[in-house]
Design a protein around this motif. Structure first.
Motif, PDB file in Angstrom:
ATOM      1  N   GLN A  71       3.886   5.847  -5.390  1.00  7.34           N
ATOM      2  CA  GLN A  71       3.971   6.234  -6.748  1.00  7.34           C
ATOM      3  C   GLN A  71       2.830   6.915  -7.183  1.00  7.34           C
ATOM      4  OE1 GLN A  71       4.075   2.027  -8.440  1.00  7.34           O
ATOM      5  NE2 GLN A  71       6.126   1.674  -7.617  1.00  7.34           N
ATOM      6  N   ALA A  72       1.989   7.165  -6.508  1.00  5.60           N
ATOM      7  CA  ALA A  72       0.830   8.077  -6.863  1.00  5.60           C
ATOM      8  C   ALA A  72       1.082   9.315  -6.598  1.00  5.60           C
ATOM      9  CB  ALA A  72      -0.482   7.604  -5.946  1.00  5.60           C
ATOM     10  N   ASN A  73       1.991   9.467  -5.731  1.00  9.45           N
ATOM     11  CA  ASN A  73       2.543  11.040  -5.271  1.00  9.45           C
ATOM     12  C   ASN A  73       3.751  11.538  -5.961  1.00  9.45           C
ATOM     13  OD1 ASN A  73       0.323  11.923  -3.398  1.00  9.45           O
ATOM     14  ND2 ASN A  73       0.764  10.187  -2.379  1.00  9.45           N
TER      15      ASN A  73
ATOM     16  N   GLN B 182       0.915  -1.366  -0.203  1.00  5.92           N
ATOM     17  CA  GLN B 182       0.120   0.001   0.032  1.00  5.92           C
ATOM     18  C   GLN B 182       0.740   1.047   0.055  1.00  5.92           C
ATOM     19  OE1 GLN B 182      -2.225  -0.611   3.621  1.00  5.92           O
ATOM     20  NE2 GLN B 182      -4.038  -1.940   2.316  1.00  5.92           N
TER      21      GLN B 182
ATOM     22  N   SER C  73       2.288   1.563  -3.475  1.00  6.38           N
ATOM     23  CA  SER C  73       1.370   2.396  -4.329  1.00  6.38           C
ATOM     24  C   SER C  73       1.248   3.679  -3.900  1.00  6.38           C
ATOM     25  CB  SER C  73       0.044   1.434  -4.235  1.00  6.38           C
ATOM     26  OG  SER C  73      -1.048   2.302  -4.936  1.00  6.38           O
ATOM     27  N   ARG C  74       1.041   4.270  -2.783  1.00  4.30           N
ATOM     28  CA  ARG C  74       0.851   5.762  -2.390  1.00  4.30           C
ATOM     29  C   ARG C  74       2.034   6.443  -3.007  1.00  4.30           C
ATOM     30  NH1 ARG C  74      -2.382   5.033   3.369  1.00  4.30           N
ATOM     31  NH2 ARG C  74      -4.220   4.138   2.558  1.00  4.30           N
TER      32      ARG C  74
ATOM     33  N   GLU D 245       9.090   5.215  -9.839  1.00 12.07           N
ATOM     34  CA  GLU D 245       8.887   3.658  -9.495  1.00 12.07           C
ATOM     35  C   GLU D 245       9.723   3.274  -8.224  1.00 12.07           C
ATOM     36  OE1 GLU D 245       8.453  -0.509 -11.263  1.00 12.07           O
ATOM     37  OE2 GLU D 245       8.145   1.195 -12.498  1.00 12.07           O
TER      38      GLU D 245
END
Length: 71
Positions: A23-25, A17, A20-21, A29
């Motif tokens: 990489q979203a921000n 998690q 993923s967060r 990678e």
């Protein structure tokens, strides 16, 4: 900031998690393996993200840099 992720109760699901967060921000990678084995503290995660961002910036052309700066 310097506390160990696993010592604070982190596990592989939470690490997934977190990756993923991140990489979203951030437009980088951060492989889960690296997060689990090397980036055990927030400080180390920030260091790795900074290195990855600098690498991406170094790859940009002058035109791409100018486009980014204009937005």
């Amino acid at each position: 900031m310097y506390d160990n992720f696993f010592e604070l109760g982190g596990d592989s699901l939470i690490a997934t998690q977190l990756a993923s967060r991140l990489q979203a921000n951030f437009p980088v990678e951060l492989p889960l393996r690296e997060l689990l084995l090397q980036a055990l503290t927030i400080a180390k995660q920030a260091e790795i993200i900074e290195e990855l961002l600098l690498e991406k910036l170094a790859e940009l052309s002058e035109e791409e840099v100018q486009l980014i700066l204009k937005t």
